[in-house]
Motif scaffolding. Structure first.
Motif, PDB file in Angstrom:
ATOM      1  N   MET A   1      22.859  28.280  63.141  1.00  0.00           N
ATOM      2  CA  MET A   1      21.896  27.217  63.230  1.00  0.00           C
ATOM      3  C   MET A   1      20.547  27.738  62.711  1.00  0.00           C
ATOM      4  O   MET A   1      20.113  28.808  63.094  1.00  0.00           O
ATOM      5  N   ASN A   2      19.924  26.970  61.844  1.00  0.00           N
ATOM      6  CA  ASN A   2      18.614  27.346  61.334  1.00  0.00           C
ATOM      7  C   ASN A   2      17.532  26.899  62.293  1.00  0.00           C
ATOM      8  O   ASN A   2      17.537  25.789  62.780  1.00  0.00           O
ATOM      9  N   ARG A   3      16.620  27.784  62.548  1.00  0.00           N
ATOM     10  CA  ARG A   3      15.486  27.401  63.377  1.00  0.00           C
ATOM     11  C   ARG A   3      14.442  26.740  62.490  1.00  0.00           C
ATOM     12  O   ARG A   3      14.456  26.893  61.277  1.00  0.00           O
ATOM     13  N   VAL A   4      13.538  26.013  63.077  1.00  0.00           N
ATOM     14  CA  VAL A   4      12.493  25.337  62.309  1.00  0.00           C
ATOM     15  C   VAL A   4      11.645  26.390  61.599  1.00  0.00           C
ATOM     16  O   VAL A   4      11.277  27.402  62.181  1.00  0.00           O
ATOM     17  N   GLY A   5      11.370  26.159  60.333  1.00  0.00           N
ATOM     18  CA  GLY A   5      10.553  27.097  59.571  1.00  0.00           C
ATOM     19  C   GLY A   5      11.331  28.267  59.014  1.00  0.00           C
ATOM     20  O   GLY A   5      10.746  29.274  58.634  1.00  0.00           O
ATOM     21  N   SER A   6      12.646  28.147  58.949  1.00  0.00           N
ATOM     22  CA  SER A   6      13.439  29.237  58.377  1.00  0.00           C
ATOM     23  C   SER A   6      14.286  28.724  57.220  1.00  0.00           C
ATOM     24  O   SER A   6      14.596  27.548  57.134  1.00  0.00           O
ATOM     25  N   ILE A   7      14.591  29.632  56.327  1.00  0.00           N
ATOM     26  CA  ILE A   7      15.406  29.333  55.157  1.00  0.00           C
ATOM     27  C   ILE A   7      16.543  30.347  55.130  1.00  0.00           C
ATOM     28  O   ILE A   7      16.288  31.549  54.983  1.00  0.00           O
ATOM     29  N   ASN A   8      17.754  29.876  55.304  1.00  0.00           N
ATOM     30  CA  ASN A   8      18.928  30.758  55.321  1.00  0.00           C
ATOM     31  C   ASN A   8      18.723  31.963  56.239  1.00  0.00           C
ATOM     32  O   ASN A   8      19.052  33.087  55.892  1.00  0.00           O
ATOM     33  N   GLY A   9      18.122  31.721  57.404  1.00  0.00           N
ATOM     34  CA  GLY A   9      17.933  32.787  58.381  1.00  0.00           C
ATOM     35  C   GLY A   9      16.686  33.621  58.195  1.00  0.00           C
ATOM     36  O   GLY A   9      16.416  34.518  58.987  1.00  0.00           O
ATOM     37  N   ARG A  10      15.925  33.369  57.166  1.00  0.00           N
ATOM     38  CA  ARG A  10      14.681  34.101  56.913  1.00  0.00           C
ATOM     39  C   ARG A  10      13.493  33.184  57.180  1.00  0.00           C
ATOM     40  O   ARG A  10      13.537  32.002  56.871  1.00  0.00           O
ATOM     41  N   SER A  11      12.428  33.744  57.717  1.00  0.00           N
ATOM     42  CA  SER A  11      11.230  32.939  57.931  1.00  0.00           C
ATOM     43  C   SER A  11      10.567  32.670  56.583  1.00  0.00           C
ATOM     44  O   SER A  11      10.813  33.375  55.594  1.00  0.00           O
ATOM     45  N   ILE A  12       9.728  31.667  56.548  1.00  0.00           N
ATOM     46  CA  ILE A  12       9.009  31.355  55.312  1.00  0.00           C
ATOM     47  C   ILE A  12       8.162  32.550  54.897  1.00  0.00           C
ATOM     48  O   ILE A  12       8.088  32.886  53.714  1.00  0.00           O
ATOM     49  N   ALA A  13       7.556  33.232  55.857  1.00  0.00           N
ATOM     50  CA  ALA A  13       6.751  34.420  55.552  1.00  0.00           C
ATOM     51  C   ALA A  13       7.607  35.505  54.889  1.00  0.00           C
ATOM     52  O   ALA A  13       7.162  36.159  53.943  1.00  0.00           O
ATOM     53  N   GLU A  14       8.834  35.695  55.378  1.00  0.00           N
ATOM     54  CA  GLU A  14       9.728  36.693  54.784  1.00  0.00           C
ATOM     55  C   GLU A  14      10.100  36.314  53.354  1.00  0.00           C
ATOM     56  O   GLU A  14      10.152  37.182  52.478  1.00  0.00           O
ATOM     57  N   VAL A  15      10.351  35.033  53.122  1.00  0.00           N
ATOM     58  CA  VAL A  15      10.695  34.578  51.776  1.00  0.00           C
ATOM     59  C   VAL A  15       9.515  34.800  50.826  1.00  0.00           C
ATOM     60  O   VAL A  15       9.686  35.260  49.701  1.00  0.00           O
ATOM     61  N   LEU A  16       8.308  34.509  51.286  1.00  0.00           N
ATOM     62  CA  LEU A  16       7.132  34.676  50.425  1.00  0.00           C
ATOM     63  C   LEU A  16       6.845  36.141  50.110  1.00  0.00           C
ATOM     64  O   LEU A  16       6.151  36.440  49.142  1.00  0.00           O
ATOM     65  N   GLN A  17       7.384  37.066  50.891  1.00  0.00           N
ATOM     66  CA  GLN A  17       7.222  38.495  50.630  1.00  0.00           C
ATOM     67  C   GLN A  17       8.276  39.031  49.656  1.00  0.00           C
ATOM     68  O   GLN A  17       8.178  40.168  49.200  1.00  0.00           O
ATOM     69  N   MET A  18       9.267  38.218  49.313  1.00  0.00           N
ATOM     70  CA  MET A  18      10.307  38.642  48.371  1.00  0.00           C
ATOM     71  C   MET A  18       9.750  38.672  46.953  1.00  0.00           C
ATOM     72  O   MET A  18       8.911  37.855  46.592  1.00  0.00           O
ATOM     73  N   THR A  19      10.259  39.615  46.170  1.00  0.00           N
ATOM     74  CA  THR A  19       9.948  39.584  44.741  1.00  0.00           C
ATOM     75  C   THR A  19      10.799  38.489  44.099  1.00  0.00           C
ATOM     76  O   THR A  19      11.753  37.994  44.708  1.00  0.00           O
ATOM     77  N   VAL A  20      10.471  38.143  42.880  1.00  0.00           N
ATOM     78  CA  VAL A  20      11.272  37.163  42.145  1.00  0.00           C
ATOM     79  C   VAL A  20      12.717  37.651  42.050  1.00  0.00           C
ATOM     80  O   VAL A  20      13.655  36.873  42.240  1.00  0.00           O
ATOM     81  N   ASP A  21      12.913  38.934  41.788  1.00  0.00           N
ATOM     82  CA  ASP A  21      14.270  39.498  41.700  1.00  0.00           C
ATOM     83  C   ASP A  21      15.032  39.323  43.021  1.00  0.00           C
ATOM     84  O   ASP A  21      16.199  38.927  43.025  1.00  0.00           O
ATOM     85  N   GLN A  22      14.373  39.632  44.128  1.00  0.00           N
ATOM     86  CA  GLN A  22      15.019  39.502  45.432  1.00  0.00           C
ATOM     87  C   GLN A  22      15.325  38.040  45.742  1.00  0.00           C
ATOM     88  O   GLN A  22      16.402  37.714  46.245  1.00  0.00           O
ATOM     89  N   ALA A  23      14.387  37.169  45.431  1.00  0.00           N
ATOM     90  CA  ALA A  23      14.573  35.746  45.702  1.00  0.00           C
ATOM     91  C   ALA A  23      15.681  35.157  44.844  1.00  0.00           C
ATOM     92  O   ALA A  23      16.421  34.283  45.298  1.00  0.00           O
TER      93      ALA A  23
END
Length: 59
Positions: A1-23
């Motif tokens: 189950m996804n919690r509010v503010g998460s994308i595939n188990g990652r928080s939005i902050a975690e996604v924004l810290q990904m490089t383009v390659d990682q994303a």
């Protein structure tokens, strides 16, 4: 189950810290997101973080 503010188990902050390659790898199943990320990789822009302002790019 996804919690509010998460994308595939990652928080939005975690996604924004990904490089383009990682994303690109993280979103490989999401065509609408993966296409522009793959384009950035093709023009050698796989290193910036998603949350990095464009004004901070060098070159």
């Amino acid at each position: 189950m996804n919690r509010v503010g998460s994308i595939n188990g990652r928080s939005i902050a975690e996604v924004l810290q990904m490089t383009v390659d990682q994303a690109d790898a993280f979103f490989m199943e999401e065509d609408a997101i993966a296409r522009p990320l793959h384009l950035l990789q093709q023009i050698s822009l796989g290193y910036p973080m998603l949350g990095q302002p464009a004004t901070e790019l060098s070159g």
